[in-house]
Design an enzyme around this catalytic site. Structure first.
Site, PDB file in Angstrom:
ATOM      1  N   TYR A  29     -51.226  71.206  36.912  1.00  0.00           N
ATOM      2  CA  TYR A  29     -50.419  71.156  35.644  1.00  0.00           C
ATOM      3  C   TYR A  29     -50.860  70.287  34.689  1.00  0.00           C
ATOM      4  O   TYR A  29     -52.043  69.674  34.584  1.00  0.00           O
ATOM      5  CB  TYR A  29     -49.056  70.286  36.082  1.00  0.00           C
ATOM      6  CG  TYR A  29     -49.006  68.760  36.315  1.00  0.00           C
ATOM      7  CD1 TYR A  29     -49.688  68.512  37.515  1.00  0.00           C
ATOM      8  CD2 TYR A  29     -48.536  68.085  35.398  1.00  0.00           C
ATOM      9  CE1 TYR A  29     -49.923  67.043  37.593  1.00  0.00           C
ATOM     10  CE2 TYR A  29     -48.544  66.796  35.722  1.00  0.00           C
ATOM     11  CZ  TYR A  29     -49.299  66.113  36.790  1.00  0.00           C
ATOM     12  OH  TYR A  29     -49.406  64.834  36.845  1.00  0.00           O
ATOM     13  N   ARG A  39     -58.869  70.878  29.751  1.00  0.00           N
ATOM     14  CA  ARG A  39     -58.849  70.247  31.236  1.00  0.00           C
ATOM     15  C   ARG A  39     -58.153  70.945  32.259  1.00  0.00           C
ATOM     16  O   ARG A  39     -58.628  71.461  33.456  1.00  0.00           O
ATOM     17  CB  ARG A  39     -57.911  68.808  31.325  1.00  0.00           C
ATOM     18  CG  ARG A  39     -58.087  68.335  32.556  1.00  0.00           C
ATOM     19  CD  ARG A  39     -57.247  66.873  32.505  1.00  0.00           C
ATOM     20  NE  ARG A  39     -55.911  66.859  32.142  1.00  0.00           N
ATOM     21  CZ  ARG A  39     -55.164  65.849  31.755  1.00  0.00           C
ATOM     22  NH1 ARG A  39     -55.774  64.477  31.745  1.00  0.00           N
ATOM     23  NH2 ARG A  39     -53.903  66.025  31.402  1.00  0.00           N
ATOM     24  N   LYS A  76     -56.018  67.729  38.418  1.00  0.00           N
ATOM     25  CA  LYS A  76     -54.825  67.549  37.982  1.00  0.00           C
ATOM     26  C   LYS A  76     -53.724  68.401  38.972  1.00  0.00           C
ATOM     27  O   LYS A  76     -53.222  69.239  38.254  1.00  0.00           O
ATOM     28  CB  LYS A  76     -54.537  67.652  36.497  1.00  0.00           C
ATOM     29  CG  LYS A  76     -53.267  66.930  36.070  1.00  0.00           C
ATOM     30  CD  LYS A  76     -53.209  66.793  34.534  1.00  0.00           C
ATOM     31  CE  LYS A  76     -51.793  66.276  33.896  1.00  0.00           C
ATOM     32  NZ  LYS A  76     -51.417  65.000  34.680  1.00  0.00           N
ATOM     33  N   GLU A 100     -56.364  53.616  38.821  1.00  0.00           N
ATOM     34  CA  GLU A 100     -55.468  54.164  37.574  1.00  0.00           C
ATOM     35  C   GLU A 100     -54.047  53.618  38.135  1.00  0.00           C
ATOM     36  O   GLU A 100     -53.937  53.239  39.011  1.00  0.00           O
ATOM     37  CB  GLU A 100     -55.667  55.599  37.411  1.00  0.00           C
ATOM     38  CG  GLU A 100     -55.586  56.658  38.476  1.00  0.00           C
ATOM     39  CD  GLU A 100     -55.876  57.867  38.098  1.00  0.00           C
ATOM     40  OE1 GLU A 100     -55.905  58.331  36.970  1.00  0.00           O
ATOM     41  OE2 GLU A 100     -56.046  58.580  39.145  1.00  0.00           O
ATOM     42  N   LEU A 160     -58.038  60.657  37.206  1.00  0.00           N
ATOM     43  CA  LEU A 160     -57.850  61.679  36.350  1.00  0.00           C
ATOM     44  C   LEU A 160     -58.756  61.620  34.981  1.00  0.00           C
ATOM     45  O   LEU A 160     -58.677  60.392  34.451  1.00  0.00           O
ATOM     46  CB  LEU A 160     -56.430  61.743  35.949  1.00  0.00           C
ATOM     47  CG  LEU A 160     -56.196  63.029  35.260  1.00  0.00           C
ATOM     48  CD1 LEU A 160     -56.139  64.565  36.077  1.00  0.00           C
ATOM     49  CD2 LEU A 160     -54.883  63.380  34.718  1.00  0.00           C
TER      50      LEU A 160
HETATM   51  N1  PMP Z   1     -54.042  59.337  35.650  1.00  0.00           N
HETATM   52  C1  PMP Z   1     -53.091  60.074  36.259  1.00  0.00           C
HETATM   53  C2  PMP Z   1     -53.149  59.742  37.516  1.00  0.00           C
HETATM   54  C3  PMP Z   1     -51.939  60.647  35.627  1.00  0.00           C
HETATM   55  O1  PMP Z   1     -51.136  61.255  36.122  1.00  0.00           O
HETATM   56  C4  PMP Z   1     -52.227  60.964  34.153  1.00  0.00           C
HETATM   57  C5  PMP Z   1     -51.295  61.497  33.405  1.00  0.00           C
HETATM   58  N2  PMP Z   1     -50.926  62.947  33.876  1.00  0.00           N
HETATM   59  C6  PMP Z   1     -52.985  60.201  33.467  1.00  0.00           C
HETATM   60  C7  PMP Z   1     -54.096  59.421  34.224  1.00  0.00           C
HETATM   61  C8  PMP Z   1     -53.221  60.326  31.930  1.00  0.00           C
HETATM   62  O2  PMP Z   1     -53.846  61.465  31.522  1.00  0.00           O
HETATM   63  P1  PMP Z   1     -53.366  62.180  30.070  1.00  0.00           P
HETATM   64  O3  PMP Z   1     -53.689  61.044  28.931  1.00  0.00           O
HETATM   65  O4  PMP Z   1     -54.066  63.260  29.966  1.00  0.00           O
HETATM   66  O5  PMP Z   1     -51.882  62.316  30.013  1.00  0.00           O
END
Ligand code: PMP
Length: 286
Positions: free
Chosen positions: A33, A52, A150, A182, A206
């Site tokens: 997603y 991505r 993701k 994270e 991620l």
């Molecule tokens: N880490 C994880 C585990 C996430 O789910 C997300 C958000 N989807 C992020 C980091 C941040 O990624 P982004 O800045 O692309 O939203």
């Protein structure tokens, strides 16, 4: 207001949108997603999210459902039809519906499922939480080893969010081998003596689209950035902390495991980066 959503080539009222019970996204979390934010009716960093998405699909050998131009057109159509001013577009691609349950991947005749919908969040750039900062707890990271993809396997992050709520906090930072990986749905940072510290990219986290933008803006603003893992003890002793995500932008973190970070209020680096991020992303929104 009932939304108009997108399912495999059709725009439908949300109550009429249907996916098969045999869809591998439903049965096996076999899908990926993206969430793209919308401010003033425009998409933030669409290019980053589509790159991505393509990478996640490639890593899992799921076919690309349509071209980037088509994806952009669907995003825009949904924003327009649902009159989204501020909010987000959620996109999910699964390996599709093989018509039965089987661990083996289906053949190329089974097309991927593409679902998209919007969520309105009026005034999201002006979040009250960003003014006070949020509290996190630390939890063990027990997720699988390809967090750079993701996927829609979000059960543990959901559980982490619930553990945080139960503890009177807002979110959880996950820890593996003594170091923060994270947040449940965001990338984690601390600031010490003016230096921004965040874990380096690998399969462990991620590759946040917001992270990439924020680190670029930080470098442009002559801020020092160190990409390395940090511990919860370092976070407790830091001058400030924050997290980034497409939907929360830059969010100050003022408490970890009940210990105040720095002054216990949003710090100058997080506050400045949030301003720069919002200003610059609005400029390039499409
Ligand atoms: N880490 C994880 C585990 C996430 O789910 C997300 C958000 N989807 C992020 C980091 C941040 O990624 P982004 O800045 O692309 O939203």
């Amino acid at each position: 207001m009932s939304r108009i959503v997108y399912v495999n080539g059709q725009y439908l009222p949300e109550t009429e949108a249907k996916i098969s019970i045999f869809d591998r996204g439903f049965l096996m979390a076999d899908g990926v997603y993206e969430v793209t934010s919308v401010l003033d009716g425009k998409l933030l960093d669409f290019a980053g999210h589509s790159v991505r998405l393509a990478r996640s699909l490639k890593e899992l050998d799921i076919a690309t459902p349509c071209s980037d131009d088509e994806l952009l057109a669907i995003h825009r159509e949904l924003v327009a039809r649902n009159e989204v001013v501020d909010g987000m577009v959620y996109l999910q691609v699964t390996r599709g519906n093989p018509g039965d349950r089987d661990f083996a991947f289906p053949g190329a005749d089974v097309k991927p499922t593409l679902v998209m919908f919007t969520q309105s969040k009026p005034g999201m750039a002006d979040s009250a939480q960003a003014k006070t900062g949020i509290k996190v707890i630390s939890i063990e990271d027990i997720r699988w080893g390809r967090r750079d993809i993701k996927t829609v396997q979000l059960l543990y992050p959901s559980m982490g969010k619930m553990m945080a709520k139960k503890a009177g906090a807002d979110d959880a930072w996950m820890v593996e081998d003594g170091h923060v990986t994270e947040g449940t749905s965001n990338n984690a940072y601390i600031v010490k003596n003016g230096r921004i510290i965040t874990r380096q990219l690998s399969h462990d986290i991620l590759h946040g689209i917001t992270r990439a933008a924020v680190l670029r803006f930080a470098a442009e603003a002559q801020m020092e950035v160190e990409e390395r893992p940090f511990t919860i003890e370092e976070a407790k002793a830091a001058d400030e902390a924050f997290y980034t995500s497409a939907s929360a932008f830059v969010m100050p973190v003022v408490e970890v495991d009940e210990a105040a970070i720095g002054t216990g209020k949003p710090g100058p680096v997080a506050t400045r980066l949030r301003e720069i991020y919002l200003e610059e992303s609005r400029k390039t929104a499409i």
